[in-house]
Design an enzyme around this catalytic site. Sequence first.
Site, short mmCIF file in Angstrom:
data_model
loop_
_atom_site.label_atom_id
_atom_site.label_comp_id
_atom_site.label_asym_id
_atom_site.label_seq_id
_atom_site.Cartn_x
_atom_site.Cartn_y
_atom_site.Cartn_z
N HIS A 114 48.19 38.19 40.46
CA HIS A 114 47.52 38.66 41.68
C HIS A 114 48.54 38.77 42.80
O HIS A 114 49.54 38.03 42.83
CB HIS A 114 46.42 37.68 42.09
CG HIS A 114 45.19 37.80 41.26
ND1 HIS A 114 43.96 37.35 41.70
CD2 HIS A 114 44.97 38.30 40.02
CE1 HIS A 114 43.05 37.58 40.77
NE2 HIS A 114 43.64 38.15 39.75
N GLU A 124 48.62 37.89 45.93
CA GLU A 124 48.89 36.72 46.76
C GLU A 124 49.80 35.73 46.04
O GLU A 124 50.72 35.17 46.65
CB GLU A 124 47.57 36.03 47.15
CG GLU A 124 46.66 36.89 48.00
CD GLU A 124 45.70 37.77 47.19
OE1 GLU A 124 44.77 38.32 47.79
OE2 GLU A 124 45.87 37.91 45.95
#
Length: 160
Positions: free
Chosen positions: A57, A59
Amino acid sequence: MNIAKNYLEYYMQQCIMIAEKALQKGNPPVGAILICNDEMIGSGEESGKTSGDVTLHAEILAVKDAIARNHTSKLRHAMMFTTHEPCLMCSYVLRHHHIPIIIYGSSVPHVGGATSHFGLLRSHSVPGWGKPPKLLSGICADECNRLSTRYAERHGRAKD
């Protein structure tokens, strides 16, 4: 939190450009950056779908990028900008690294770390995490939502 709107939008536009690249590659359109003292210390482009690795992901990749650049000590003073509300997995990573400010565009109520009933980004109950980060949502939300709609249309599914 008193941060100028043009400052927020400037960095969110950078996330949107990263998210566009992710979308073009067939991934969910999520881009994330970490800013500390007006310096980008890490960035991440969502790549879980095309890699087959759900942990990739944006982040998490931004945090890993900051660590790879020897900015681990700056994480406690950084702001995370991301096009979408961090999911539960990403929220755990952000809390573990004590990132104090998280700014996002689109909310993700069913699995989001702030708006879902799990609320990892708002929790006070995990020992060692300290106080929750400051959260600011809805920055460039229309553009972030349009990216999600484009992804959903391409993949024949409801918006995530």
